[in-house]
Design an enzyme around this catalytic site. Sequence first.
Site, PDB file in Angstrom:
ATOM      1  N   GLU A 188      36.429  36.652  44.235  1.00  0.00           N
ATOM      2  CA  GLU A 188      37.742  36.536  44.884  1.00  0.00           C
ATOM      3  C   GLU A 188      38.356  37.922  44.875  1.00  0.00           C
ATOM      4  OE1 GLU A 188      39.080  34.246  46.544  1.00  0.00           O
ATOM      5  OE2 GLU A 188      37.686  32.633  46.097  1.00  0.00           O
ATOM      6  N   CYS A 238      47.326  38.678  44.729  1.00  0.00           N
ATOM      7  CA  CYS A 238      46.358  38.735  45.844  1.00  0.00           C
ATOM      8  C   CYS A 238      46.862  37.920  47.011  1.00  0.00           C
ATOM      9  CB  CYS A 238      45.013  38.211  45.375  1.00  0.00           C
ATOM     10  SG  CYS A 238      45.142  36.636  44.543  1.00  0.00           S
TER      11      CYS A 238
HETATM   12  P1  NAD Z   1      39.329  45.854  39.814  1.00  0.00           P
HETATM   13  O1  NAD Z   1      38.285  45.555  40.833  1.00  0.00           O
HETATM   14  O2  NAD Z   1      39.650  47.254  39.533  1.00  0.00           O
HETATM   15  O3  NAD Z   1      38.907  45.212  38.416  1.00  0.00           O
HETATM   16  C1  NAD Z   1      38.629  43.833  38.286  1.00  0.00           C
HETATM   17  C2  NAD Z   1      37.732  43.639  37.081  1.00  0.00           C
HETATM   18  O4  NAD Z   1      36.454  44.207  37.368  1.00  0.00           O
HETATM   19  C3  NAD Z   1      38.239  44.344  35.813  1.00  0.00           C
HETATM   20  O5  NAD Z   1      38.014  43.527  34.701  1.00  0.00           O
HETATM   21  C4  NAD Z   1      37.376  45.581  35.765  1.00  0.00           C
HETATM   22  O6  NAD Z   1      37.226  46.109  34.482  1.00  0.00           O
HETATM   23  C5  NAD Z   1      36.066  45.045  36.291  1.00  0.00           C
HETATM   24  N1  NAD Z   1      35.122  46.065  36.766  1.00  0.00           N
HETATM   25  C6  NAD Z   1      35.380  47.325  37.156  1.00  0.00           C
HETATM   26  N2  NAD Z   1      34.233  47.967  37.477  1.00  0.00           N
HETATM   27  C7  NAD Z   1      33.238  47.070  37.316  1.00  0.00           C
HETATM   28  C8  NAD Z   1      31.831  47.128  37.505  1.00  0.00           C
HETATM   29  N3  NAD Z   1      31.212  48.228  37.904  1.00  0.00           N
HETATM   30  N4  NAD Z   1      31.113  46.015  37.253  1.00  0.00           N
HETATM   31  C9  NAD Z   1      31.713  44.883  36.851  1.00  0.00           C
HETATM   32  N5  NAD Z   1      33.042  44.784  36.634  1.00  0.00           N
HETATM   33  C10 NAD Z   1      33.798  45.856  36.870  1.00  0.00           C
HETATM   34  O7  NAD Z   1      40.620  45.020  40.236  1.00  0.00           O
HETATM   35  P2  NAD Z   1      42.063  45.010  39.512  1.00  0.00           P
HETATM   36  O8  NAD Z   1      42.753  46.293  39.839  1.00  0.00           O
HETATM   37  O9  NAD Z   1      41.939  44.601  38.089  1.00  0.00           O
HETATM   38  O10 NAD Z   1      42.779  43.806  40.264  1.00  0.00           O
HETATM   39  C11 NAD Z   1      43.461  43.941  41.453  1.00  0.00           C
HETATM   40  C12 NAD Z   1      42.670  43.354  42.588  1.00  0.00           C
HETATM   41  O11 NAD Z   1      42.327  41.992  42.302  1.00  0.00           O
HETATM   42  C13 NAD Z   1      43.436  43.298  43.893  1.00  0.00           C
HETATM   43  O12 NAD Z   1      42.621  43.749  44.949  1.00  0.00           O
HETATM   44  C14 NAD Z   1      43.740  41.821  44.072  1.00  0.00           C
HETATM   45  O13 NAD Z   1      43.916  41.413  45.401  1.00  0.00           O
HETATM   46  C15 NAD Z   1      42.560  41.186  43.440  1.00  0.00           C
HETATM   47  N6  NAD Z   1      42.843  39.810  43.051  1.00  0.00           N
HETATM   48  C16 NAD Z   1      42.271  38.800  43.773  1.00  0.00           C
HETATM   49  C17 NAD Z   1      42.529  37.475  43.461  1.00  0.00           C
HETATM   50  C18 NAD Z   1      41.898  36.368  44.247  1.00  0.00           C
HETATM   51  O14 NAD Z   1      41.797  35.266  43.726  1.00  0.00           O
HETATM   52  N7  NAD Z   1      41.479  36.610  45.473  1.00  0.00           N
HETATM   53  C19 NAD Z   1      43.384  37.173  42.399  1.00  0.00           C
HETATM   54  C20 NAD Z   1      43.963  38.227  41.690  1.00  0.00           C
HETATM   55  C21 NAD Z   1      43.678  39.543  42.010  1.00  0.00           C
END
Ligand code: NAD
Length: 482
Positions: free
Chosen positions: A250, A284
């Site tokens: 997501e 999001c």
């Molecule tokens: P992000 O992608 O920076 O991080 C998300 C998670 O992924 C964190 O726990 C991070 O440590 C991890 N991560 C980072 N690099 C990784 C890798 N190489 N391999 C595996 N995991 C890794 O996102 P964020 O800044 O924490 O969150 C904001 C984003 O989340 C926004 O784009 C928002 O729209 C989205 N979001 C989506 C939903 C949904 O349900 N669609 C809900 C909430 C937030």
Amino acid sequence: MSQIPEFKNYIGGEWVAGVDQRPNINPSDTSDVIGLYAQADAAQTEAAIAAAQAAFPAWASSTPQQRFDVLDAVGSELLARREEIGRLLSREEGKTLAEGMGETHRAAMIFKFFAAEALRCGGETLASVRPGVSVDVFRQPVGVVGLIAPWNFPIAIPAWKIAPALAYGNTVVFKPAELVPGCAWTIAEILSRTALTKGAFNLVMGAGSQVGQTLVDSPRVKALSFTGSVATGRRVIAACAARQAKVQAEMGGKNPLIVLDDADLDVAVNAAVQSAYFSTGQRCTASSRILVTEGIHDRFVDAVVAKLKTLKIDHALKAGTDIGPVVDQRQLDQNLRYVDIAKKEGGTLAFGGEVVERETQGFYQLPALITGTTNAMTISREEVFGPVANVVRAKDYDEALALANDTEFGLSAGICTRSLKHAAHFKLHSQAGMVMVNLPTAGVDYHVPFGGTKGSSYGPREQGSYAREFYTTVKTAYTFPG
Ligand code: NAD
């Protein structure tokens, strides 16, 4: 000075120090350090995966009653500690206390819903096309699942991944976002006091590049549920697909909210302000792109500006605060950069957008409303993930619908109208996964599916009974009594 509390990872039923620690800092007051949280490396993550794998046979064969008891106990404790945990959530993420408590309540209800799902998860029996043969179709757990969460819903998103994973008999390695380990640790601590099989749930805090990447790449992790940004999500999807692991992602949104001439102005303003700016716009599902038809445009913009002027932006835990701070400096810089780009591309800043100072040192920003934008501008195309929304004029419903769908995202979309015809048409023809009529674009109900289309989502839906599509695998058994 009082000692800063330290928090460990939870692996194989034991509390384990990490290879490093990371401070959890309050975005409302950067002098407030909530705690020092363990940071795992790849080796410690592998140990957690091994623990989850060892626990799998026992938890996979647990009874529905055992699963119900564990998950229901977590839900009850979250409910009982709603205020305390809500306060922690507000302290680490920056949502207001009301929002923090509301999210904790939602997490509790999610655990309770999936407690009962453990009892409800049945299969089906069909007659075979061959005489005397019967066919059973039933669901089994997938195995070790890796759960990776973002920072913007520190307890609800972990809940809507952990609860179904355990309800359907999987074992879990959970990696919370670096910025919000506090609520994640609290869930782990509560689970550690239940009758859950040791090792069935593991908390591994640490960097995405270490912990997250190890979960994504490990052949022992059979399914990976990710919520976060598009950039990371796409890499996670590709890596999981390459090794044939189940994956669900997501990601971001650029959610449109249409306001038609016949809308109730108060309803429309409330929907727009709620979904674009509350929770500091860090959702999001935030309606960051507002498409307004000619006849109501000026009245709508004036009313939104008037409403924004009344909102109090301050410390998340201060009584009367409507909107808390931005989560950190990096996100604040990103918000300001997008406001700047929007102005440079021809938009007009109708309200806010600038940094403001408060009594405590935090990341405070006035909510920004940008008018005079087109759907082609950067501000209409890219997710900001902050309290920043832009308004695009539309000639009529048809044009507004076309603009709404003209995006690479498809998470959530809304329309404000008193026309049953337009509402019904929009529900069918919006390309988003969640569609709202006269409501904010957030998908808040915990018992129905949550997720999007196009660039926003990949794989089966989360939440509600639909969650079982991801957290189980279907088996088809043929029997001939002989
Ligand atoms: P992000 O992608 O920076 O991080 C998300 C998670 O992924 C964190 O726990 C991070 O440590 C991890 N991560 C980072 N690099 C990784 C890798 N190489 N391999 C595996 N995991 C890794 O996102 P964020 O800044 O924490 O969150 C904001 C984003 O989340 C926004 O784009 C928002 O729209 C989205 N979001 C989506 C939903 C949904 O349900 N669609 C809900 C909430 C937030």
